[in-house]
Design an enzyme around this catalytic site. Sequence first.
Site, PDB file in Angstrom:
ATOM      1  N   TRP A 297     -24.690 -17.229 -33.611  1.00  0.00           N
ATOM      2  CA  TRP A 297     -25.357 -18.166 -32.394  1.00  0.00           C
ATOM      3  C   TRP A 297     -25.943 -17.824 -31.670  1.00  0.00           C
ATOM      4  O   TRP A 297     -26.092 -16.498 -30.829  1.00  0.00           O
ATOM      5  CB  TRP A 297     -24.408 -18.963 -31.992  1.00  0.00           C
ATOM      6  CG  TRP A 297     -25.195 -20.241 -31.477  1.00  0.00           C
ATOM      7  CD1 TRP A 297     -25.434 -20.501 -29.500  1.00  0.00           C
ATOM      8  CD2 TRP A 297     -24.998 -21.820 -31.722  1.00  0.00           C
ATOM      9  NE1 TRP A 297     -25.355 -21.168 -29.578  1.00  0.00           N
ATOM     10  CE2 TRP A 297     -25.999 -22.603 -30.507  1.00  0.00           C
ATOM     11  CE3 TRP A 297     -25.110 -22.184 -33.027  1.00  0.00           C
ATOM     12  CZ2 TRP A 297     -26.274 -23.786 -30.989  1.00  0.00           C
ATOM     13  CZ3 TRP A 297     -25.640 -23.305 -33.701  1.00  0.00           C
ATOM     14  CH2 TRP A 297     -26.015 -24.530 -32.508  1.00  0.00           C
TER      15      TRP A 297
ATOM     16  N   TYR B 284     -18.344 -16.670 -21.911  1.00  0.00           N
ATOM     17  CA  TYR B 284     -18.165 -17.645 -21.636  1.00  0.00           C
ATOM     18  C   TYR B 284     -16.813 -16.701 -20.882  1.00  0.00           C
ATOM     19  O   TYR B 284     -16.183 -17.938 -19.787  1.00  0.00           O
ATOM     20  CB  TYR B 284     -17.766 -18.651 -21.967  1.00  0.00           C
ATOM     21  CG  TYR B 284     -19.357 -20.058 -22.093  1.00  0.00           C
ATOM     22  CD1 TYR B 284     -20.530 -19.273 -21.508  1.00  0.00           C
ATOM     23  CD2 TYR B 284     -19.858 -20.147 -23.757  1.00  0.00           C
ATOM     24  CE1 TYR B 284     -21.598 -20.364 -21.470  1.00  0.00           C
ATOM     25  CE2 TYR B 284     -20.855 -20.517 -24.138  1.00  0.00           C
ATOM     26  CZ  TYR B 284     -22.052 -20.601 -23.046  1.00  0.00           C
ATOM     27  OH  TYR B 284     -23.447 -21.389 -23.289  1.00  0.00           O
TER      28      TYR B 284
ATOM     29  N   TYR C 190     -16.990 -17.704 -27.749  1.00  0.00           N
ATOM     30  CA  TYR C 190     -17.804 -17.411 -27.020  1.00  0.00           C
ATOM     31  C   TYR C 190     -16.880 -15.995 -25.906  1.00  0.00           C
ATOM     32  O   TYR C 190     -17.172 -15.955 -25.015  1.00  0.00           O
ATOM     33  CB  TYR C 190     -18.777 -17.464 -26.378  1.00  0.00           C
ATOM     34  CG  TYR C 190     -19.574 -18.601 -26.968  1.00  0.00           C
ATOM     35  CD1 TYR C 190     -20.736 -17.887 -26.687  1.00  0.00           C
ATOM     36  CD2 TYR C 190     -19.156 -19.724 -27.305  1.00  0.00           C
ATOM     37  CE1 TYR C 190     -21.281 -18.850 -28.479  1.00  0.00           C
ATOM     38  CE2 TYR C 190     -20.298 -20.905 -28.319  1.00  0.00           C
ATOM     39  CZ  TYR C 190     -21.338 -19.854 -28.599  1.00  0.00           C
ATOM     40  OH  TYR C 190     -22.446 -20.632 -29.530  1.00  0.00           O
TER      41      TYR C 190
ATOM     42  N   ASN D  82     -15.929 -22.133 -33.081  1.00  0.00           N
ATOM     43  CA  ASN D  82     -17.428 -21.724 -32.118  1.00  0.00           C
ATOM     44  C   ASN D  82     -16.418 -20.746 -30.955  1.00  0.00           C
ATOM     45  O   ASN D  82     -15.480 -21.982 -30.318  1.00  0.00           O
ATOM     46  CB  ASN D  82     -18.242 -22.555 -31.651  1.00  0.00           C
ATOM     47  CG  ASN D  82     -18.770 -23.527 -33.325  1.00  0.00           C
ATOM     48  OD1 ASN D  82     -18.971 -22.869 -33.757  1.00  0.00           O
ATOM     49  ND2 ASN D  82     -19.174 -24.741 -32.732  1.00  0.00           N
TER      50      ASN D  82
ATOM     51  N   ASN E 130     -19.466 -31.547 -34.699  1.00  0.00           N
ATOM     52  CA  ASN E 130     -18.971 -30.322 -33.518  1.00  0.00           C
ATOM     53  C   ASN E 130     -18.840 -30.399 -32.148  1.00  0.00           C
ATOM     54  O   ASN E 130     -18.828 -31.110 -31.546  1.00  0.00           O
ATOM     55  CB  ASN E 130     -20.588 -29.556 -33.231  1.00  0.00           C
ATOM     56  CG  ASN E 130     -20.926 -28.276 -32.725  1.00  0.00           C
ATOM     57  OD1 ASN E 130     -20.883 -27.155 -33.331  1.00  0.00           O
ATOM     58  ND2 ASN E 130     -20.722 -28.766 -31.380  1.00  0.00           N
ATOM     59  N   GLU E 131     -17.199 -28.728 -32.369  1.00  0.00           N
ATOM     60  CA  GLU E 131     -16.937 -29.276 -30.599  1.00  0.00           C
ATOM     61  C   GLU E 131     -16.576 -30.567 -30.759  1.00  0.00           C
ATOM     62  O   GLU E 131     -16.348 -30.730 -29.338  1.00  0.00           O
ATOM     63  CB  GLU E 131     -17.625 -28.431 -30.100  1.00  0.00           C
ATOM     64  CG  GLU E 131     -17.907 -27.029 -30.107  1.00  0.00           C
ATOM     65  CD  GLU E 131     -18.541 -26.111 -29.347  1.00  0.00           C
ATOM     66  OE1 GLU E 131     -18.818 -26.611 -28.459  1.00  0.00           O
ATOM     67  OE2 GLU E 131     -18.411 -25.153 -29.585  1.00  0.00           O
TER      68      GLU E 131
ATOM     69  N   LYS F  35     -29.419 -17.380 -26.804  1.00  0.00           N
ATOM     70  CA  LYS F  35     -29.013 -16.494 -28.031  1.00  0.00           C
ATOM     71  C   LYS F  35     -29.625 -15.863 -29.055  1.00  0.00           C
ATOM     72  O   LYS F  35     -28.001 -16.206 -29.966  1.00  0.00           O
ATOM     73  CB  LYS F  35     -26.717 -17.704 -28.111  1.00  0.00           C
ATOM     74  CG  LYS F  35     -25.986 -17.766 -26.934  1.00  0.00           C
ATOM     75  CD  LYS F  35     -25.031 -17.989 -26.863  1.00  0.00           C
ATOM     76  CE  LYS F  35     -25.173 -18.371 -25.601  1.00  0.00           C
ATOM     77  NZ  LYS F  35     -24.915 -19.379 -24.899  1.00  0.00           N
TER      78      LYS F  35
HETATM   79  C1  GCB Z   1     -21.503 -24.382 -28.391  1.00  0.00           C
HETATM   80  C2  GCB Z   1     -22.366 -25.311 -28.521  1.00  0.00           C
HETATM   81  C3  GCB Z   1     -23.669 -24.918 -28.394  1.00  0.00           C
HETATM   82  C4  GCB Z   1     -24.514 -24.135 -27.908  1.00  0.00           C
HETATM   83  C5  GCB Z   1     -24.025 -23.350 -27.194  1.00  0.00           C
HETATM   84  C6  GCB Z   1     -24.074 -22.175 -26.260  1.00  0.00           C
HETATM   85  O1  GCB Z   1     -20.713 -24.512 -27.947  1.00  0.00           O
HETATM   86  O2  GCB Z   1     -21.779 -25.582 -30.073  1.00  0.00           O
HETATM   87  O3  GCB Z   1     -24.747 -26.595 -29.024  1.00  0.00           O
HETATM   88  O4  GCB Z   1     -25.874 -24.312 -27.826  1.00  0.00           O
HETATM   89  O5  GCB Z   1     -22.050 -23.443 -27.717  1.00  0.00           O
HETATM   90  O6  GCB Z   1     -24.414 -21.183 -25.929  1.00  0.00           O
HETATM   91  O7  GCB Z   1     -23.593 -22.481 -25.127  1.00  0.00           O
END
Ligand code: GCB
Length: 587
Positions: free
Chosen positions: A544, A467, A463, A461, A407-408, A563
């Site tokens: 998420w 973010y 945001y 992934n 992951n990431e 989230k």
């Molecule tokens: C991500 C991660 C995850 C975090 C999420 C967040 O990219 O993969 O584990 O919980 O962001 O909410 O920041």
Amino acid sequence: MLRPQNSPTRELVNLDGLWRFALDDDAGPEPWTGVLRTDLEAPVPASYNDVFADDAIRDHVGWVWYQRTVRVPRGWAGERVRVRIDAATHEGRVYVDGSLVAEHVGGYTPFEADVTDLVEPGGEFRLTIGVNNELTPTTIPPGFTTTTDDGRRKQLYRHDFYNYAGLARSVWLYSVPAVSVEDVTVVTGLDGTTGVVEYEVAAGAAVRVRLLDAEGATVAEREGASGELRVPDARLWRPGAAYLYELVAEVVEDGSVVDSYSLPVGIRTVEVRGTELLINGEPFYFKGFGKHEDTAVRGKGHDPAYMVHDFRLMDWCGANSFRTSHYPYAEEVLDYADRHGIVVIDETAAVGLNLAIGGGMRTGAVERTFGEDGFGKATREAHAQAIRELIKRDKNHPSVVMWCITNEPASFEDGARDYFAPLVDLTRELDATRPVTYTNLVFATFETDTIADLFDVICLNRYYGWYNDTGDLASAEAHLEAELRGWEARFGKPLVMTEYGADTLAGLHSVNAQLWTEDFQSALLETYHRVFDRVPAVIGEQVWNFADFQTMAGVFRVDGNKKGVFTRDRRPKAAARVLRKRWRGED
Ligand code: GCB
């Protein structure tokens, strides 16, 4: 690795319950050599952290000790006796009376020990399990330990979930015959309407297999440790409509069955073609969630009530899939998914291979992630072992359609390709039948990512609106679409949005969709959905997160990550209805 089971030739004793428990400092030297002197009792399965209302236990770094007395059933004379630990997070040591019988590193996969020579049928023994929660640069997931000015050890890590530890899954005692089935592998295929089940059984003697349908009628049988079973007009395992056959593998010696092991088998195929992922030749669109094993008090402790409830809530939303973010889940979860036709992206615990990120945020660090100063050969070997153990455990689950090996990671940095290319090769060597993927972080764009071409499916992934473009959904929509089109054009591979969402305080509302409100979370999801519907290469959406979950303390986290579409105690936020409407067409 086969799950222990009751069968005509095997017996299984569950060792869950309350165990004696002590932190290493309180346990005295070599705590396995005698009865653990302690007032504490820890539930198994459960993470120990939140059970005791004691910071010294919650924040403890290092070994803790679990102990109980076990009686071996008196009828087990002549059988092999094994102890199996479904998970010890992150390192486990098992002692039978004074003897060390097993050691294992890796917090989310099982291990076992043959204890036959140390125990007596009908007799008792002392079972002591040490569990260490320490994360290091060469564990998966990685982490670091620092020492505070007043001498306390503190655990630091880059993943956004609390480092729950302990015996969070079941512990078992089981018998197997002296000559037994040690492993079974099945690979299923289709030849027209005929189902093809290729099998391989590891056993110390002659093998015969039978395939039974759901009514128990034999539909195919064969002798030999490997071969092919053919099922005319096979009923397929389909998303949302699971059908399971049962493979019975028997070991035969001198004309009699000395061991028998049963495995549920779903006949289905998975294939990536162009920008599609096909299950049984039909394009599949992922609707669902990234999840966590996380509930109040139990931490990551497996709980069948929560498991069933979570599956029913996912179904209520119309979800057809989920990702085991960010580690392999309890096997009971995959068994349930097999029985109910839920599609799973199965992930290793390789999260946090990225020194530029912490708690979902850019840290501003400019360290180099890969290479001997960061995550080098030893980390990669631990990562390879995590992949081996994941596939060994989960290879036979029809619900698992894809391996997600990390992951990431910092896939935009030098060194990422050298680190990952051998791991992708290893995954394919171990299982040539399932697509391999990773989840990409926004810092590695379609222009700067150095590893995406190695994989079959690209999981993203993102945001935007949270973010990045914080609170500005118009910009988020434009930027998301431009980015997805960039990935589509450069790679021509299927894209799954494996994370998108917004932290949301249940009960907070505003007319103009302010950050943290339920209204904003709903609006953000709707924004993304409009974009997904415009980009043909997008073959799935997993929000998420399914539910709020606990994280390490941080200024961006209010009692954890919020989230969730459901709260931590599984009450729906408004967004749950947005999903239900989109995925199920119902209010
Ligand atoms: C991500 C991660 C995850 C975090 C999420 C967040 O990219 O993969 O584990 O919980 O962001 O909410 O920041």
